[in-house]
Design a protein around this motif. Structure first.
Motif, PDB file in Angstrom:
ATOM      1  N   ALA A 290       0.725  -1.327   0.052  1.00  0.00           N
ATOM      2  CA  ALA A 290       0.059   0.097  -0.092  1.00  0.00           C
ATOM      3  C   ALA A 290       0.851   1.246   0.142  1.00  0.00           C
ATOM      4  N   THR A 291       1.824   1.215   0.783  1.00  0.00           N
ATOM      5  CA  THR A 291       2.855   2.549   0.649  1.00  0.00           C
ATOM      6  C   THR A 291       3.521   2.746  -0.815  1.00  0.00           C
ATOM      7  N   GLU A 292       3.960   1.710  -1.422  1.00  0.00           N
ATOM      8  CA  GLU A 292       4.444   1.550  -2.566  1.00  0.00           C
ATOM      9  C   GLU A 292       3.483   2.225  -3.662  1.00  0.00           C
ATOM     10  N   LEU A 293       2.171   1.598  -3.376  1.00  0.00           N
ATOM     11  CA  LEU A 293       0.966   2.079  -4.373  1.00  0.00           C
ATOM     12  C   LEU A 293       0.800   3.606  -4.163  1.00  0.00           C
ATOM     13  N   VAL A 294       0.780   4.033  -3.135  1.00  0.00           N
ATOM     14  CA  VAL A 294       0.584   5.557  -2.830  1.00  0.00           C
ATOM     15  C   VAL A 294       1.466   6.146  -3.256  1.00  0.00           C
ATOM     16  N   SER A 295       2.732   5.703  -3.079  1.00  0.00           N
ATOM     17  CA  SER A 295       4.051   6.524  -3.501  1.00  0.00           C
ATOM     18  C   SER A 295       4.116   6.670  -4.917  1.00  0.00           C
ATOM     19  N   GLN A 296       3.749   5.540  -5.841  1.00  0.00           N
ATOM     20  CA  GLN A 296       3.736   5.617  -7.335  1.00  0.00           C
ATOM     21  C   GLN A 296       2.473   6.584  -7.711  1.00  0.00           C
ATOM     22  N   VAL A 297       1.523   6.418  -6.961  1.00  0.00           N
ATOM     23  CA  VAL A 297       0.365   7.348  -7.517  1.00  0.00           C
ATOM     24  C   VAL A 297       0.803   8.927  -7.485  1.00  0.00           C
ATOM     25  N   LEU A 298       1.092   9.288  -6.200  1.00  0.00           N
ATOM     26  CA  LEU A 298       1.691  10.429  -5.914  1.00  0.00           C
ATOM     27  C   LEU A 298       2.862  11.074  -6.853  1.00  0.00           C
ATOM     28  N   GLY A 299       3.737   9.894  -7.110  1.00  0.00           N
ATOM     29  CA  GLY A 299       4.697  10.403  -7.850  1.00  0.00           C
ATOM     30  C   GLY A 299       4.279  10.663  -9.382  1.00  0.00           C
ATOM     31  N   GLU A 300       3.342   9.889  -9.975  1.00  0.00           N
ATOM     32  CA  GLU A 300       3.078   9.995 -11.403  1.00  0.00           C
ATOM     33  C   GLU A 300       2.454  11.413 -11.295  1.00  0.00           C
ATOM     34  N   ILE A 301       1.590  11.556 -10.464  1.00  0.00           N
ATOM     35  CA  ILE A 301       0.942  13.067 -10.280  1.00  0.00           C
ATOM     36  C   ILE A 301       2.103  14.238 -10.179  1.00  0.00           C
ATOM     37  N   CYS A 302       2.920  14.123  -9.577  1.00  0.00           N
ATOM     38  CA  CYS A 302       3.907  15.065  -9.590  1.00  0.00           C
ATOM     39  C   CYS A 302       4.903  15.064 -10.598  1.00  0.00           C
ATOM     40  N   GLU A 303       5.135  13.937 -11.352  1.00  0.00           N
ATOM     41  CA  GLU A 303       5.751  14.025 -12.727  1.00  0.00           C
ATOM     42  C   GLU A 303       4.953  14.645 -13.801  1.00  0.00           C
ATOM     43  N   ALA A 304       3.655  14.395 -13.730  1.00  0.00           N
ATOM     44  CA  ALA A 304       2.731  15.055 -15.014  1.00  0.00           C
ATOM     45  C   ALA A 304       2.941  16.494 -14.658  1.00  0.00           C
ATOM     46  N   LEU A 305       2.666  16.943 -13.281  1.00  0.00           N
ATOM     47  CA  LEU A 305       2.607  18.424 -13.176  1.00  0.00           C
ATOM     48  C   LEU A 305       3.830  19.067 -13.378  1.00  0.00           C
ATOM     49  N   ALA A 306       4.945  18.599 -12.918  1.00  0.00           N
ATOM     50  CA  ALA A 306       6.245  19.121 -13.245  1.00  0.00           C
ATOM     51  C   ALA A 306       6.662  19.388 -14.763  1.00  0.00           C
ATOM     52  N   SER A 307       5.969  18.349 -15.445  1.00  0.00           N
ATOM     53  CA  SER A 307       6.294  18.324 -16.965  1.00  0.00           C
ATOM     54  C   SER A 307       5.284  19.133 -17.630  1.00  0.00           C
ATOM     55  N   GLY A 308       4.347  20.081 -16.729  1.00  0.00           N
ATOM     56  CA  GLY A 308       3.403  20.868 -17.365  1.00  0.00           C
ATOM     57  C   GLY A 308       2.076  20.365 -17.937  1.00  0.00           C
ATOM     58  N   GLU A 309       1.790  19.318 -17.485  1.00  0.00           N
ATOM     59  CA  GLU A 309       0.643  18.616 -18.066  1.00  0.00           C
ATOM     60  C   GLU A 309      -0.631  18.837 -16.793  1.00  0.00           C
ATOM     61  N   THR A 310      -1.786  18.718 -17.471  1.00  0.00           N
ATOM     62  CA  THR A 310      -2.862  18.899 -16.429  1.00  0.00           C
ATOM     63  C   THR A 310      -3.155  17.343 -16.140  1.00  0.00           C
ATOM     64  N   VAL A 311      -3.610  17.308 -14.824  1.00  0.00           N
ATOM     65  CA  VAL A 311      -4.166  15.919 -14.218  1.00  0.00           C
ATOM     66  C   VAL A 311      -5.610  16.173 -13.669  1.00  0.00           C
ATOM     67  N   LYS A 312      -6.121  15.148 -14.398  1.00  0.00           N
ATOM     68  CA  LYS A 312      -7.486  15.104 -14.112  1.00  0.00           C
ATOM     69  C   LYS A 312      -8.146  13.728 -13.508  1.00  0.00           C
ATOM     70  N   LEU A 313      -8.640  13.927 -12.208  1.00  0.00           N
ATOM     71  CA  LEU A 313      -9.020  12.899 -11.680  1.00  0.00           C
ATOM     72  C   LEU A 313     -10.374  12.705 -11.306  1.00  0.00           C
ATOM     73  N   SER A 314     -11.112  11.966 -12.326  1.00  0.00           N
ATOM     74  CA  SER A 314     -12.527  11.958 -12.303  1.00  0.00           C
ATOM     75  C   SER A 314     -13.144  11.774 -11.031  1.00  0.00           C
ATOM     76  N   GLY A 315     -13.966  12.747 -10.848  1.00  0.00           N
ATOM     77  CA  GLY A 315     -14.999  12.617  -9.604  1.00  0.00           C
ATOM     78  C   GLY A 315     -14.101  13.325  -8.449  1.00  0.00           C
TER      79      GLY A 315
END
Length: 116
Positions: A26-51
């Protein structure tokens, strides 16, 4: 009483309980999800989480600010900031939690608007 702040370990605990996986997984899962969000934002992408909502990166130009105590002008360098726009689903959920009558009112309004 001050509102509780949800921290990373709270998310890990919730995932462990609901998905029935180990705390390490679960710790690894949370880290991976938050890491993906951070990387997308750092590259200037918009992150949309439905709902949930939309995270956007906004470029701010160089400008002149002022020290409120002294009135001296200070240059503020250009930077990027992150904005968050909550989804209607999240807004409704939050309003229901804090004021049930308001949530019920919104539901009846939505039903009325959908009915032809």
């Amino acid at each position: 009483m001050a509102p509780k702040t949800v921290i990373r370990t709270d998310l890990v605990d919730a995932i462990c309980q609901k998905v029935d996986i180990s705390r390490t997984e679960a710790t690894e899962l949370v880290s991976q999800v938050l890491g993906e969000i951070c990387e997308a934002l750092a590259s200037g992408e918009t992150v949309k989480l439905s709902g949930f909502g939309i995270f956007r990166v906004r470029d701010k130009a160089k400008r002149v600010g002022r020290n409120p105590k002294t009135g001296i002008e200070v240059p503020i360098e250009p930077r990027r900031s992150i904005t968050f726009q909550a989804s209607p689903v999240l807004k409704t959920h939050v309003n229901r939690a804090s004021s049930p009558s308001l949530g019920e009112l919104k539901d009846s309004e939505l039903r009325r608007r959908r009915t032809p």
